[in-house]
Write a protein that holds these residues in place. Structure first.
Motif, PDB file in Angstrom:
ATOM      1  N   ARG A 273       0.825  -1.208   0.000  1.00 48.56           N
ATOM      2  CA  ARG A 273       0.000   0.000   0.000  1.00 48.56           C
ATOM      3  C   ARG A 273       0.863   1.263   0.000  1.00 48.56           C
ATOM      4  O   ARG A 273       0.528   2.269  -0.624  1.00 48.56           O
TER       5      ARG A 273
ATOM      6  N   LEU B 267       2.157   1.635  -3.577  1.00 51.86           N
ATOM      7  CA  LEU B 267       1.092   2.090  -4.465  1.00 51.86           C
ATOM      8  C   LEU B 267       0.771   3.566  -4.216  1.00 51.86           C
ATOM      9  O   LEU B 267       0.518   4.327  -5.152  1.00 51.86           O
ATOM     10  N   CYS B 268       0.794   3.965  -2.949  1.00 53.29           N
ATOM     11  CA  CYS B 268       0.528   5.361  -2.585  1.00 53.29           C
ATOM     12  C   CYS B 268       1.550   6.285  -3.234  1.00 53.29           C
ATOM     13  O   CYS B 268       1.200   7.325  -3.795  1.00 53.29           O
ATOM     14  N   LYS B 269       2.811   5.899  -3.197  1.00 50.88           N
ATOM     15  CA  LYS B 269       3.867   6.723  -3.799  1.00 50.88           C
ATOM     16  C   LYS B 269       3.739   6.763  -5.314  1.00 50.88           C
ATOM     17  O   LYS B 269       3.976   7.807  -5.950  1.00 50.88           O
ATOM     18  N   GLN B 270       3.334   5.643  -5.908  1.00 49.80           N
ATOM     19  CA  GLN B 270       3.187   5.573  -7.364  1.00 49.80           C
ATOM     20  C   GLN B 270       2.075   6.477  -7.873  1.00 49.80           C
ATOM     21  O   GLN B 270       2.109   6.942  -9.015  1.00 49.80           O
ATOM     22  N   THR B 271       1.086   6.732  -7.039  1.00 49.33           N
ATOM     23  CA  THR B 271      -0.028   7.587  -7.455  1.00 49.33           C
ATOM     24  C   THR B 271       0.294   9.073  -7.310  1.00 49.33           C
ATOM     25  O   THR B 271      -0.566   9.918  -7.591  1.00 49.33           O
ATOM     26  N   GLY B 272       1.499   9.380  -6.851  1.00 42.79           N
ATOM     27  CA  GLY B 272       1.917  10.775  -6.792  1.00 42.79           C
ATOM     28  C   GLY B 272       1.823  11.406  -5.424  1.00 42.79           C
ATOM     29  O   GLY B 272       2.105  12.608  -5.279  1.00 42.79           O
ATOM     30  N   LYS B 273       1.442  10.656  -4.420  1.00 49.76           N
ATOM     31  CA  LYS B 273       1.385  11.216  -3.073  1.00 49.76           C
ATOM     32  C   LYS B 273       2.796  11.355  -2.498  1.00 49.76           C
ATOM     33  O   LYS B 273       3.721  10.628  -2.871  1.00 49.76           O
TER      34      LYS B 273
ATOM     35  N   CYS C 120       2.357   8.760   2.858  1.00 50.09           N
ATOM     36  CA  CYS C 120       2.112   7.341   2.616  1.00 50.09           C
ATOM     37  C   CYS C 120       2.482   6.518   3.844  1.00 50.09           C
ATOM     38  O   CYS C 120       3.507   5.810   3.882  1.00 50.09           O
TER      39      CYS C 120
ATOM     40  N   HIS D 235      -5.400   4.065   2.106  1.00 53.25           N
ATOM     41  CA  HIS D 235      -6.252   2.869   2.012  1.00 53.25           C
ATOM     42  C   HIS D 235      -6.748   2.578   3.431  1.00 53.25           C
ATOM     43  O   HIS D 235      -6.185   1.741   4.138  1.00 53.25           O
TER      44      HIS D 235
ATOM     45  N   PHE E  97     -10.421   7.932  -2.953  1.00 54.55           N
ATOM     46  CA  PHE E  97      -9.001   8.249  -2.886  1.00 54.55           C
ATOM     47  C   PHE E  97      -8.742   9.727  -3.162  1.00 54.55           C
ATOM     48  O   PHE E  97      -7.898  10.352  -2.525  1.00 54.55           O
ATOM     49  N   LEU E  98      -9.472  10.308  -4.095  1.00 54.27           N
ATOM     50  CA  LEU E  98      -9.232  11.691  -4.499  1.00 54.27           C
ATOM     51  C   LEU E  98      -9.927  12.695  -3.598  1.00 54.27           C
ATOM     52  O   LEU E  98      -9.727  13.904  -3.728  1.00 54.27           O
TER      53      LEU E  98
END
Length: 725
Positions: free
Chosen positions: A80, A83-89, A94, A118, A174-175
């Motif tokens: 998680r 994935l959080c970092k991959q989405t740009g956060k 994260c 998440h 999420f957004l």
């Protein structure tokens, strides 16, 4: 400046070091990897404090936060985090930020975290109350936290756990685009949830949830409601600019949604505007529109609590904060009043004049009024349709006395948090406000109603509770421990409610403090405990007048027969008489007695004699400046002498003149330097036995005759009328 904006300074300020020294502040830093202490749960029965932080839950001792602290490590799953970092956060976002802590029962605490965007929830098993704390969090039995906990670690969030249902104002995605009021079941498998209607700005428009509480309206349990406090973008604003309004909303606990319309949606959701404003001339109002925090202040009747709210101004003209108090009777009256209505996009919001269906929209289903309506699914289509299109009340909720009880404007900080304590004093009960700010201070204040029913804002203390300036994120109070627990990004601080011993060593100082926690017991300023037999205790919260309370010989001796301080000043030089009262609400009056038998006269200020915050500066001393100077403090009509100075002037035949820019006066400068050096030596010799002031002056004169031209040497003597102290 109008009366409404007259600012009162805190009577006393305490730095972080001051609080540590008087043992009224106990910081808990956690560990090197811990941060973001933004959720706190007080367990009075076990004497524990649960603190949610980043990837950690701390369990601390209520009496001493640093006594055998325990912690539960609860990080987000690695996949998680990735994935959080991959989405740009951001990497700092994260993680699993603990945002929710609620008592589930006597053996379990329900908790939720952001889980690296998440959300996830679980139960902390505390073990039986009679046994030592076990602290078990089974990471294998965690459940999804969607609709219960925010994705974002900093999104405003409010929740309440009632009858195994969690009410939460949070985002569902999420957004963060869908923020709503949800009710979700916990601890059982059913997946039925209730929420506000999707994409209906009439219900909610970009809301920020601040607090929610279960409050019984009547003795009928079927009529119990959840009251929700929030701020949102206002559709009903009168101006064309985007405005933020604060709201109080409510839903019935037993709302299960509609049958044909509003399925799994609230069918009893209503909201009203909360007003916190200052009345002005010609009906002009100055509004504090943005709700930041609320506190439920329970009275003797749990159906009639007082709601305290902290508001800030969104005005571009000024920056300010205010505290308003609301009665539940006023809130209920607004919800029982007319609904608001708008016929078209170009029309104004007006009072709804049409027919209102039965039962009245917003009413909780109950056998008490109609046996055919057992649940909200039994509501008619007319009732459901009406509340879907008319969730807002026409009238607004105004605070008690129609104005704030506390205001701070243009002070360099904003108030963001509040807790309130009920205190019994000698002259009645008081609600003491503890207000957290965005610069790491806690303000202690109260509102005092005088005999003429006018309310006075009393600002008791300003406390720097963190070593560095950092926003207060959360505050909780323990009435049993008489402590406040304050959370920030880096630490949690345990703060005592009172510092009576720091107010002073005299009855008048204790009385002037006007602190309902404190009273003079004949020897010291100490904690006031109601006891009818102990009549010696002196306290006056309402007026703070020591004249009646403290007019005895002991206090008279301390404040009137003040010891004189002997001060020597050199003619043509400057001297400073230091006198700075601890209280910032004190004004200082200086007077002087020119001769031993003369009358006192008020000191006249000007370019040569300057009154400063720290004392009196006398520049270019003259022979007639000699005398006895009195520094008097005036507070709440009470006047007393703080310090006396006996100023003696050392005369000189050398008259110093100001230096002119670019002009070489080397010889005169040398003469002045010699004068300064001799004066410094003179001050050192005063403490040596066997030499008098006159002898020293003669010695200086003889030395000047031997080594210097007599025309440039300093010849000093003391004015004859002040040779004797």
């Amino acid at each position: 400046m109008s009366e409404a904006w007259k600012q009162s300074k805190p009577r006393l300020t305490f730095s972080y070091q001051d609080l540590l020294m008087n043992s009224s502040c106990n910081p808990f830093q956690g560990s090197a990897e811990s941060s973001s202490f933004q959720s706190i749960l007080v367990d009075e029965e076990r004497g524990k404090l649960f603190v949610g932080a980043k990837d950690l839950i701390f369990v601390l001792n209520l009496e001493n936060l640093n006594k055998e602290p325990k912690k539960i490590y609860w990080p987000a799953a690695n996949e998680r985090v990735d994935l959080c970092k991959q989405t740009g956060k951001k990497a700092t976002e994260c993680a699993n930020f603990i945002r929710l802590l609620h008592h589930f029962n006597k053996t379990h605490v329900y908790t939720c975290g952001t889980g690296a965007f998440h959300p996830v929830c679980g139960y902390i098993d505390l073990g039986p109350p009679t046994e030592d704390l076990s602290l078990k969090l089974d990471l294998r039995s965690l459940e999804p936290g969607t609709l219960k906990c925010p994705y974002d670690p900093i999104q405003p969030f409010a929740s309440a756990l009632v009858d195994e249902y969690l009410y939460a104002g949070t985002s569902s995605d999420f957004l963060g685009r869908d923020t709503a009021l949800f009710r979700s079941p916990i601890h059982h498998l059913e997946n039925q949830y209730i929420r506000t209607e999707h994409n209906n700005p009439l219900w909610l428009s970009d809301p920020k949830f601040i607090g929610m509480y279960p409050i019984s309206d009547t003795s009928n349990e079927d009529d119990d409601k959840i009251y929700i406090f929030l701020r949102e973008t206002a559709l009903d604003a009168t101006s064309t600019e985007k405005a933020i309004y604060s709201r109080v909303a409510r839903v019935c606990k037993k709302d299960v949604g509609g049958q044909r319309s509003l399925i799994n949606k609230w069918t009893t959701f209503l909201k009203a505007r909360l007003i916190c404003s200052v009345p002005g001339p010609e009906g002009y109002q100055t509004y504090f529109d943005e709700l930041q925090d609320v506190f439920l202040y329970n009275s003797n009747d749990d159906k009639l609590p007082v709601i305290y709210g902290v508001f800030t101004s969104s005005s571009s003209v000024f920056s300010g904060s205010a505290v308003c108090a609301y009665s539940m009777a006023e809130i209920r009256s607004v919800f029982n009043g007319p609904f608001t209505h708008k016929e078209g996009p170009d029309r104004h919001w007006v009072e709804y004049q049409g027919k209102i269906p039965y039962p009245r929209p917003g009413t909780c289903p109950s056998k008490a009024f109609d046996s055919t309506i057992q649940t909200t699914k039994d509501f008619s289509d007319d009732v459901v349709s009406f509340i879907k299109n008319h969730p807002m009340m026409y009238k607004a909720v105004y605070p008690i006395n129609k104005r704030p009880i506390f205001i701070q404007v243009n002070v360099g900080y904003r108030i963001t948090q509040i807790v309130v304590d009920r205190v019994t004093a000698k002259d009645g009960q008081y609600a003491v406000l503890f207000l957290g700010t965005n610069v790491g201070t806690v303000i202690k204040a109260l509102s005092v109603t005088k005999d003429n029913l006018n309310a006075e804002e009393v600002l008791l203390e300003e406390l720097q509770v963190f070593e560095a300036s950092t926003p207060v994120l959360t505050m909780e109070i323990s009435s049993k421990q008489k402590q406040i627990y304050v959370g920030s990004k880096d630490s949690v601080v345990q703060l005592a409610l009172q510092r009576c011993g720091a107010y002073g060593t005299a009855c008048s100082e204790c009385c002037l403090a006007r602190d309902p926690y404190c009273a003079w017991d004949g020897n010291s300023c100490c904690r006031y405990v109601p006891a009818p037999k102990r009549q010696i205790r002196r306290q006056d919260v309402k007026y703070g007048d020591p004249i009646i309370q403290c007019w005895d010989q002991e206090d008279y001796a301390k404040h009137v027969l003040t010891e004189k301080k002997l001060i020597f000043g050199v003619q043509y030089n400057s001297t400073f008489l230091e006198c700075s009262p601890r209280s910032q609400q004190t004004s200082v009056i200086w007077s002087v007695q020119r001769s031993l038998n003369g009358q006192q006269e008020e000191v006249k200020y000007g370019s040569r004699i300057i009154k400063t915050r720290l004392g009196l500066l006398i520049r270019h001393l003259q022979e007639d400046d000699a005398g006895i100077y009195y520094c008097r403090a005036v507070e709440n009509t009470f006047t007393h002498i703080i310090t006396k100075f006996h100023l003696k002037i050392i005369l000189s035949d050398f008259k110093a003149t100001p230096m002119k820019a670019g002009y070489n006066e080397g010889k005169s400068r040398d003469s002045r330097n010699r004068t300064r050096l001799r004066y410094k030596d003179f001050l050192q010799l005063l403490n040596k036995p066997g030499i008098t002031v006159n002898e020293y002056c003669q010695q200086i004169w003889r030395n000047g005759k031997r080594g210097q031209n007599s025309k440039t040497s300093a010849k000093w003597k003391i004015a004859p009328e002040f040779k004797r102290y």
